[in-house]
Design a protein around this motif. Structure first.
Motif, PDB file in Angstrom:
ATOM      1  N   GLY A  98       0.801  -1.232   0.000  1.00  0.00           N
ATOM      2  CA  GLY A  98       0.000   0.000   0.000  1.00  0.00           C
ATOM      3  C   GLY A  98       0.830   1.276   0.000  1.00  0.00           C
ATOM      4  O   GLY A  98       0.347   2.333   0.381  1.00  0.00           O
ATOM      5  N   ILE A  99       2.098   1.161  -0.423  1.00  0.00           N
ATOM      6  CA  ILE A  99       2.966   2.348  -0.427  1.00  0.00           C
ATOM      7  C   ILE A  99       3.024   2.915  -1.844  1.00  0.00           C
ATOM      8  O   ILE A  99       3.445   2.236  -2.777  1.00  0.00           O
ATOM      9  N   THR A 100       2.582   4.177  -1.997  1.00  0.00           N
ATOM     10  CA  THR A 100       2.592   4.771  -3.332  1.00  0.00           C
ATOM     11  C   THR A 100       3.607   5.906  -3.456  1.00  0.00           C
ATOM     12  O   THR A 100       3.899   6.362  -4.547  1.00  0.00           O
ATOM     13  N   GLY A 101       4.119   6.356  -2.321  1.00  0.00           N
ATOM     14  CA  GLY A 101       5.110   7.432  -2.396  1.00  0.00           C
ATOM     15  C   GLY A 101       5.909   7.493  -1.114  1.00  0.00           C
ATOM     16  O   GLY A 101       5.559   6.861  -0.117  1.00  0.00           O
ATOM     17  N   LEU A 102       6.996   8.255  -1.154  1.00  0.00           N
ATOM     18  CA  LEU A 102       7.846   8.387   0.033  1.00  0.00           C
ATOM     19  C   LEU A 102       7.601   9.736   0.686  1.00  0.00           C
ATOM     20  O   LEU A 102       7.334  10.719   0.013  1.00  0.00           O
ATOM     21  N   ARG A 103       7.682   9.777   2.002  1.00  0.00           N
ATOM     22  CA  ARG A 103       7.472  11.030   2.737  1.00  0.00           C
ATOM     23  C   ARG A 103       8.815  11.570   3.235  1.00  0.00           C
ATOM     24  O   ARG A 103       9.562  10.873   3.923  1.00  0.00           O
ATOM     25  N   ALA A 104       9.090  12.825   2.861  1.00  0.00           N
ATOM     26  CA  ALA A 104      10.354  13.456   3.262  1.00  0.00           C
ATOM     27  C   ALA A 104      10.424  13.574   4.785  1.00  0.00           C
ATOM     28  O   ALA A 104       9.413  13.807   5.444  1.00  0.00           O
ATOM     29  N   ASP A 105      11.601  13.387   5.333  1.00  0.00           N
ATOM     30  CA  ASP A 105      11.892  13.514   6.767  1.00  0.00           C
ATOM     31  C   ASP A 105      11.197  12.465   7.631  1.00  0.00           C
ATOM     32  O   ASP A 105      11.236  12.549   8.855  1.00  0.00           O
ATOM     33  N   LYS A 106      10.517  11.518   7.009  1.00  0.00           N
ATOM     34  CA  LYS A 106       9.841  10.477   7.793  1.00  0.00           C
ATOM     35  C   LYS A 106      10.347   9.098   7.392  1.00  0.00           C
ATOM     36  O   LYS A 106      10.704   8.299   8.246  1.00  0.00           O
ATOM     37  N   ASP A 107      10.336   8.838   6.081  1.00  0.00           N
ATOM     38  CA  ASP A 107      10.655   7.496   5.592  1.00  0.00           C
ATOM     39  C   ASP A 107      12.153   7.319   5.391  1.00  0.00           C
ATOM     40  O   ASP A 107      12.887   8.276   5.172  1.00  0.00           O
ATOM     41  N   LYS A 108      12.570   6.040   5.480  1.00  0.00           N
ATOM     42  CA  LYS A 108      13.973   5.703   5.224  1.00  0.00           C
ATOM     43  C   LYS A 108      14.024   4.513   4.278  1.00  0.00           C
ATOM     44  O   LYS A 108      13.073   3.742   4.207  1.00  0.00           O
ATOM     45  N   ILE A 109      15.154   4.384   3.622  1.00  0.00           N
ATOM     46  CA  ILE A 109      15.384   3.216   2.770  1.00  0.00           C
ATOM     47  C   ILE A 109      16.737   2.629   3.129  1.00  0.00           C
ATOM     48  O   ILE A 109      17.714   3.369   3.297  1.00  0.00           O
ATOM     49  N   GLU A 110      16.779   1.314   3.275  1.00  0.00           N
ATOM     50  CA  GLU A 110      18.055   0.631   3.504  1.00  0.00           C
ATOM     51  C   GLU A 110      18.411  -0.162   2.257  1.00  0.00           C
ATOM     52  O   GLU A 110      17.566  -0.856   1.711  1.00  0.00           O
ATOM     53  N   ILE A 111      19.646  -0.015   1.842  1.00  0.00           N
ATOM     54  CA  ILE A 111      20.146  -0.815   0.723  1.00  0.00           C
ATOM     55  C   ILE A 111      21.134  -1.814   1.324  1.00  0.00           C
ATOM     56  O   ILE A 111      22.124  -1.409   1.948  1.00  0.00           O
ATOM     57  N   VAL A 112      20.841  -3.098   1.163  1.00  0.00           N
ATOM     58  CA  VAL A 112      21.676  -4.120   1.793  1.00  0.00           C
ATOM     59  C   VAL A 112      22.460  -4.894   0.726  1.00  0.00           C
ATOM     60  O   VAL A 112      21.881  -5.348  -0.271  1.00  0.00           O
ATOM     61  N   ARG A 113      23.768  -4.968   0.938  1.00  0.00           N
ATOM     62  CA  ARG A 113      24.634  -5.778   0.056  1.00  0.00           C
ATOM     63  C   ARG A 113      25.342  -6.783   0.942  1.00  0.00           C
ATOM     64  O   ARG A 113      26.312  -6.439   1.625  1.00  0.00           O
ATOM     65  N   ASP A 114      24.795  -8.017   0.948  1.00  0.00           N
ATOM     66  CA  ASP A 114      25.329  -9.033   1.865  1.00  0.00           C
ATOM     67  C   ASP A 114      26.803  -9.329   1.619  1.00  0.00           C
ATOM     68  O   ASP A 114      27.526  -9.711   2.530  1.00  0.00           O
ATOM     69  N   GLY A 115      27.246  -9.180   0.388  1.00  0.00           N
ATOM     70  CA  GLY A 115      28.638  -9.478   0.068  1.00  0.00           C
ATOM     71  C   GLY A 115      29.595  -8.326   0.384  1.00  0.00           C
ATOM     72  O   GLY A 115      30.788  -8.441   0.137  1.00  0.00           O
ATOM     73  N   GLY A 116      29.067  -7.242   0.892  1.00  0.00           N
ATOM     74  CA  GLY A 116      29.895  -6.071   1.194  1.00  0.00           C
ATOM     75  C   GLY A 116      29.768  -5.022   0.104  1.00  0.00           C
ATOM     76  O   GLY A 116      29.064  -5.229  -0.885  1.00  0.00           O
ATOM     77  N   PRO A 117      30.513  -3.888   0.307  1.00  0.00           N
ATOM     78  CA  PRO A 117      30.413  -2.787  -0.663  1.00  0.00           C
ATOM     79  C   PRO A 117      30.796  -3.252  -2.068  1.00  0.00           C
ATOM     80  O   PRO A 117      31.580  -4.190  -2.213  1.00  0.00           O
ATOM     81  N   GLU A 118      30.265  -2.591  -3.063  1.00  0.00           N
ATOM     82  CA  GLU A 118      30.561  -2.863  -4.488  1.00  0.00           C
ATOM     83  C   GLU A 118      30.005  -4.198  -4.979  1.00  0.00           C
ATOM     84  O   GLU A 118      30.222  -4.572  -6.121  1.00  0.00           O
ATOM     85  N   THR A 119      29.310  -4.974  -4.121  1.00  0.00           N
ATOM     86  CA  THR A 119      28.691  -6.228  -4.584  1.00  0.00           C
ATOM     87  C   THR A 119      27.222  -5.954  -4.903  1.00  0.00           C
ATOM     88  O   THR A 119      26.707  -4.907  -4.527  1.00  0.00           O
TER      89      THR A 119
END
Ligand SMILES: [Zn+2]
Length: 431
Positions: A98-119
């Protein structure tokens, strides 16, 4: 500053340590200024203001704080995700979470790279607020799936009470009582239906707030809602209780169960000082002769946002010699409000626009017959100007018999909670 004092006592010598403490002091002072500023402007402040938009938690996870102007596709493409994947992610977020947009100063996003940076990215997590985690993973076929998790929240009720001292404002007394800035802003919003902060505040008056603190794993995450607010105003005690009705809608009610949220606010701008009251005769500061003052003047530096006192429709927006730039709003069959001397109008607020209570309709200024920047505010009832500070205003919502019965029982529970926290001010009540 207590923690700092302790730190100073424990760590005694060394130029480096002193420099670190000095810098910490500067950062703390800056944070205090930011919080003060946001409260004085009447905004619910984000106390944990994040100045950094991107941070790395560990070598696998990058956290992005959504800022104004950010979109999901902008953030994802900046992190190397292609258009096809972005569309697929946006689609699954919409249909499954049910998410159609992001809210400034409220929402966060995590980008996960299990193999470490550059993977390659193994997981993307969208955090809409503090209490939900939406994890997105891509399967072998290149299809994105999502899994939404509600984070367990432990809500505690805490109680703070204070007293107005000589020369105090309610704001200063509230800060001294340990009420967080954001809660204090909510309290202002509530009391503005019943109080005139200029004339109703006197040394010796007592006030109290029962409010929620939300914890996860015994760590405080944020503050919740104001449960009960009480203020000994000149006209008598003002007390409001938060209550959830059987249809799940939430409102604030006085001790007898009458709706506390009124159709209009007596003070549209929070924490604004009254510089001139309503009167049928007064000497006009510019014209010089005696003339009725058909509204109330609030001190407001040029550019202060002016919220609509109530929900309604804009019936006039224009300029005249007396009012300067003004907006008039019709709220129901009997009430209208007028806001004068504006420096400019809010975008999208035109004759015919429907506005919500609290929606910004313009910005204060000194246009028209005015000696300095302020908001001149009028309430017109059945075509006649009335005193905004004393007119009886209708409640938006009153309880039916069944809800009123439930409310009166619930009120007893909250009163007992307050009684016990008065005895034990550092304690809390688990909800
Ligand atoms: Zn005026």
């Amino acid at each position: 500053m207590d923690a700092m004092e302790k730190a100073k006592n424990i760590i005694t010598s060394g130029k480096f340590v002193r420099a670190v403490l000095w810098i910490a002091g500067l950062v703390a002072a800056f944070a205090v200024v930011v919080v003060l500023w946001s409260v004085l402007r009447g905004r619910p402040s984000s106390v944990n203001a994040d100045f950094v938009t991107e941070s790395v938690v560990d070598d696998k996870t990058t956290v992005i704080n959504v800022a104004a102007g950010d979109t999901l596709s902008k953030i994802l493409s900046e992190n190397g995700i292609g258009g096809k994947d972005i569309n697929s992610i946006a689609n699954v977020l919409k249909t499954k979470a049910g998410i159609t947009g992001l809210r400034a100063d409220k929402d966060k996003i995590e980008i996960v790279r299990d193999g470490g940076p550059e993977t390659p990215i193994t997981k993307i997590v969208v955090l809409p607020g503090s209490w939900r985690r939406v994890e997105l993973t891509c399967d072998d076929a290149g299809v994105w799936n999502c899994n939404a998790i509600d984070i367990e929240r432990d809500t505690r009720l805490v109680y703070r009470q204070g007293e107005i001292l000589d020369g105090d404002s309610f704001y200063l007394a509230g800060m001294r009582a340990g009420i967080p800035a954001g809660i204090l802003a909510d309290v202002y919003d509530l009391l503005a239906f019943e109080m005139d902060f200029e004339r109703d505040v006197r040394a010796g008056q007592k006030f109290s707030v029962l409010y929620e603190e939300n914890y996860h794993d015994n760590v405080k995450v944020d503050n919740g809602a104001v449960s009960v607010v009480s203020f000994d105003a000149l006209r008598g005690n003002v007390k409001m209780y938060r209550f959830k009705k059987s249809d799940k809608s939430v409102g604030y009610y006085d001790p007898n169960g009458n709706g506390a949220i009124k159709s209009l606010k007596r003070t549209p701008i929070n924490n604004a000082k009254v510089t001139s009251s309503f009167s049928t005769r007064r000497k006009h500061p510019v014209l010089g002769f005696t003339r009725a003052h058909k509204g109330v003047d609030f001190r407001a530096p040029t550019g202060t946002p002016i919220p609509s006192a109530g929900a309604g429709r804009v019936v006039a927006r224009g300029y005249n010699r007396g009012h300067g730039n003004f907006v008039r709003i019709r709220h129901n069959s009997s009430f209208e409000t007028l806001y004068a001397h504006m420096s400019k109008f809010a975008k999208n607020v035109k004759v015919g626009t429907a506005v919500k209570q609290g929606q910004i309709i313009g910005y204060s200024g000194s246009t028209g017959l005015s000696t300095g920047p302020h908001l001149h505010y009028e309430i017109i009832k059945d075509g006649k100007h009335v005193n905004p500070m004393t007119v009886k205003l209708p409640a938006i919502d009153n309880l039916d018999a069944a809800n009123k019965k439930k409310f009166l029982e619930y009120r007893v529970t909250l009163d007992r909670a307050i009684e016990s926290l008065e005895q034990n001010p550092k304690g809390f009540i688990q909800m």
